[in-house]
Design a protein around this motif. Structure first.
Motif, PDB file in Angstrom:
ATOM      1  N   GLU A  23       1.370  -1.483   0.059  1.00 23.81           N
ATOM      2  CA  GLU A  23       0.113   0.251  -0.625  1.00 23.81           C
ATOM      3  C   GLU A  23       1.101   1.367   0.071  1.00 23.81           C
ATOM      4  O   GLU A  23       2.095   1.498   0.509  1.00 23.81           O
ATOM      5  CB  GLU A  23      -1.372  -0.008   1.097  1.00 23.81           C
ATOM      6  CG  GLU A  23      -1.713  -1.216   0.943  1.00 23.81           C
ATOM      7  CD  GLU A  23      -2.956  -0.857   0.049  1.00 23.81           C
ATOM      8  OE1 GLU A  23      -3.405   0.155  -0.151  1.00 23.81           O
ATOM      9  OE2 GLU A  23      -3.274  -1.662  -0.820  1.00 23.81           O
ATOM     10  N   ALA A  24       0.697   2.122  -1.116  1.00 26.90           N
ATOM     11  CA  ALA A  24       0.971   3.390  -0.483  1.00 26.90           C
ATOM     12  C   ALA A  24      -0.034   4.224  -1.648  1.00 26.90           C
ATOM     13  O   ALA A  24      -1.020   4.045  -2.027  1.00 26.90           O
ATOM     14  CB  ALA A  24       2.315   3.358  -1.840  1.00 26.90           C
ATOM     15  N   PRO A  25       0.239   5.257  -1.070  1.00 26.59           N
ATOM     16  CA  PRO A  25      -0.442   6.778  -1.473  1.00 26.59           C
ATOM     17  C   PRO A  25      -0.676   6.680  -3.362  1.00 26.59           C
ATOM     18  O   PRO A  25       0.161   6.583  -4.075  1.00 26.59           O
ATOM     19  CB  PRO A  25       0.364   7.748  -1.466  1.00 26.59           C
ATOM     20  CG  PRO A  25       1.032   7.730   0.229  1.00 26.59           C
ATOM     21  CD  PRO A  25       1.247   6.227  -0.584  1.00 26.59           C
ATOM     22  N   LEU A  26      -1.932   7.057  -3.491  1.00 21.11           N
ATOM     23  CA  LEU A  26      -1.467   6.439  -4.948  1.00 21.11           C
ATOM     24  C   LEU A  26      -1.220   7.955  -5.706  1.00 21.11           C
ATOM     25  O   LEU A  26      -0.193   7.141  -7.210  1.00 21.11           O
ATOM     26  CB  LEU A  26      -3.672   7.644  -5.517  1.00 21.11           C
ATOM     27  CG  LEU A  26      -4.337   7.320  -6.594  1.00 21.11           C
ATOM     28  CD1 LEU A  26      -3.764   5.813  -7.537  1.00 21.11           C
ATOM     29  CD2 LEU A  26      -5.201   7.555  -6.994  1.00 21.11           C
ATOM     30  N   GLU A  27      -0.468   9.012  -5.369  1.00 15.92           N
ATOM     31  CA  GLU A  27       0.097   9.610  -6.668  1.00 15.92           C
ATOM     32  C   GLU A  27       2.003   8.845  -6.169  1.00 15.92           C
ATOM     33  O   GLU A  27       2.352   8.973  -7.647  1.00 15.92           O
ATOM     34  CB  GLU A  27       0.829  11.143  -5.564  1.00 15.92           C
ATOM     35  CG  GLU A  27       1.427  12.294  -6.880  1.00 15.92           C
ATOM     36  CD  GLU A  27       1.943  13.653  -5.858  1.00 15.92           C
ATOM     37  OE1 GLU A  27       1.838  14.686  -6.249  1.00 15.92           O
ATOM     38  OE2 GLU A  27       1.271  13.800  -4.091  1.00 15.92           O
ATOM     39  N   PHE A  28       1.976   8.031  -5.588  1.00 15.46           N
ATOM     40  CA  PHE A  28       3.504   7.322  -5.139  1.00 15.46           C
ATOM     41  C   PHE A  28       3.049   6.418  -6.441  1.00 15.46           C
ATOM     42  O   PHE A  28       4.169   5.863  -7.148  1.00 15.46           O
ATOM     43  CB  PHE A  28       3.338   7.039  -3.938  1.00 15.46           C
ATOM     44  CG  PHE A  28       5.223   6.327  -3.601  1.00 15.46           C
ATOM     45  CD1 PHE A  28       6.291   7.394  -3.330  1.00 15.46           C
ATOM     46  CD2 PHE A  28       4.996   4.784  -3.867  1.00 15.46           C
ATOM     47  CE1 PHE A  28       7.399   6.196  -3.602  1.00 15.46           C
ATOM     48  CE2 PHE A  28       6.010   4.189  -3.507  1.00 15.46           C
ATOM     49  CZ  PHE A  28       6.824   4.989  -3.682  1.00 15.46           C
ATOM     50  N   GLU A  29       2.599   5.428  -6.353  1.00 15.72           N
ATOM     51  CA  GLU A  29       1.973   4.701  -6.602  1.00 15.72           C
ATOM     52  C   GLU A  29       1.762   4.613  -8.352  1.00 15.72           C
ATOM     53  O   GLU A  29       2.096   4.214  -8.927  1.00 15.72           O
ATOM     54  CB  GLU A  29       0.827   3.803  -6.550  1.00 15.72           C
ATOM     55  CG  GLU A  29       0.630   2.285  -5.313  1.00 15.72           C
ATOM     56  CD  GLU A  29       1.983   1.429  -5.158  1.00 15.72           C
ATOM     57  OE1 GLU A  29       2.040   1.031  -6.480  1.00 15.72           O
ATOM     58  OE2 GLU A  29       2.406   1.653  -4.602  1.00 15.72           O
ATOM     59  N   GLU A  30       0.990   5.474  -8.809  1.00 12.79           N
ATOM     60  CA  GLU A  30       1.032   5.993 -10.333  1.00 12.79           C
ATOM     61  C   GLU A  30       2.652   6.843 -10.576  1.00 12.79           C
ATOM     62  O   GLU A  30       3.225   6.743 -11.632  1.00 12.79           O
ATOM     63  CB  GLU A  30       0.004   7.573 -10.278  1.00 12.79           C
ATOM     64  CG  GLU A  30      -0.967   7.396 -10.261  1.00 12.79           C
ATOM     65  CD  GLU A  30      -2.309   8.870  -9.888  1.00 12.79           C
ATOM     66  OE1 GLU A  30      -1.879   9.725 -10.118  1.00 12.79           O
ATOM     67  OE2 GLU A  30      -2.723   8.654 -11.063  1.00 12.79           O
ATOM     68  N   ALA A  31       3.246   7.505  -9.880  1.00 11.92           N
ATOM     69  CA  ALA A  31       4.924   7.624  -9.912  1.00 11.92           C
ATOM     70  C   ALA A  31       6.371   6.944 -10.786  1.00 11.92           C
ATOM     71  O   ALA A  31       6.013   6.260 -11.370  1.00 11.92           O
ATOM     72  CB  ALA A  31       5.412   8.868  -8.871  1.00 11.92           C
ATOM     73  N   ARG A  32       4.933   5.277  -9.912  1.00 17.43           N
ATOM     74  CA  ARG A  32       6.454   4.634  -9.911  1.00 17.43           C
ATOM     75  C   ARG A  32       6.079   3.129 -11.189  1.00 17.43           C
ATOM     76  O   ARG A  32       6.177   3.186 -11.562  1.00 17.43           O
ATOM     77  CB  ARG A  32       6.393   3.365  -8.083  1.00 17.43           C
ATOM     78  CG  ARG A  32       6.771   2.269  -8.337  1.00 17.43           C
ATOM     79  CD  ARG A  32       6.342   1.124  -7.504  1.00 17.43           C
ATOM     80  NE  ARG A  32       4.491   0.764  -7.314  1.00 17.43           N
ATOM     81  CZ  ARG A  32       4.445   0.362  -8.971  1.00 17.43           C
ATOM     82  NH1 ARG A  32       4.552  -0.375  -9.654  1.00 17.43           N
ATOM     83  NH2 ARG A  32       2.546  -0.061  -8.541  1.00 17.43           N
TER      84      ARG A  32
END
Length: 91
Positions: free
Chosen positions: A43-52
């Motif tokens: 689990e990670a914040p959406l913005e972080f997951e989108e960047a990754r």
């Protein structure tokens, strides 16, 4: 020892810069080695997951182009930028 996401992103950026400009037979194994680093890990914040995931997809695009013998010159900068964005969010 588990690497932090910031460390993973730094390794990805370093590897992308090393692979850029190399012939496909050298660049492809480097890119293949990055897949495990860029895959999601919980689990990670959406913005972080989108960047990754953006970095992951950009690396895949380079890999596909190299594998097919297509020019990849225009794909490196966006991949490095995506990895740098991921690293910035990981700090």
């Amino acid at each position: 020892m588990n690497m932090t996401d910031s460390e993973k992103a730094a390794k990805v950026i370093e590897a992308l810069k090393a692979a850029e400009g190399e012939p496909a037979q050298i660049a492809l194994p480097i890119l293949n080695g990055l897949v495990g680093l860029v895959q999601g890990g919980g689990e990670a914040p959406l913005e972080f997951e989108e960047a990754r995931s953006g970095a992951f997809l950009a690396i895949c695009e380079i890999g596909k182009a190299l594998h097919r013998g297509q020019p990849a010159d225009q794909l490196w900068a966006p991949a490095i930028a995506a990895a740098e964005r991921w690293q910035a969010l990981a700090r």
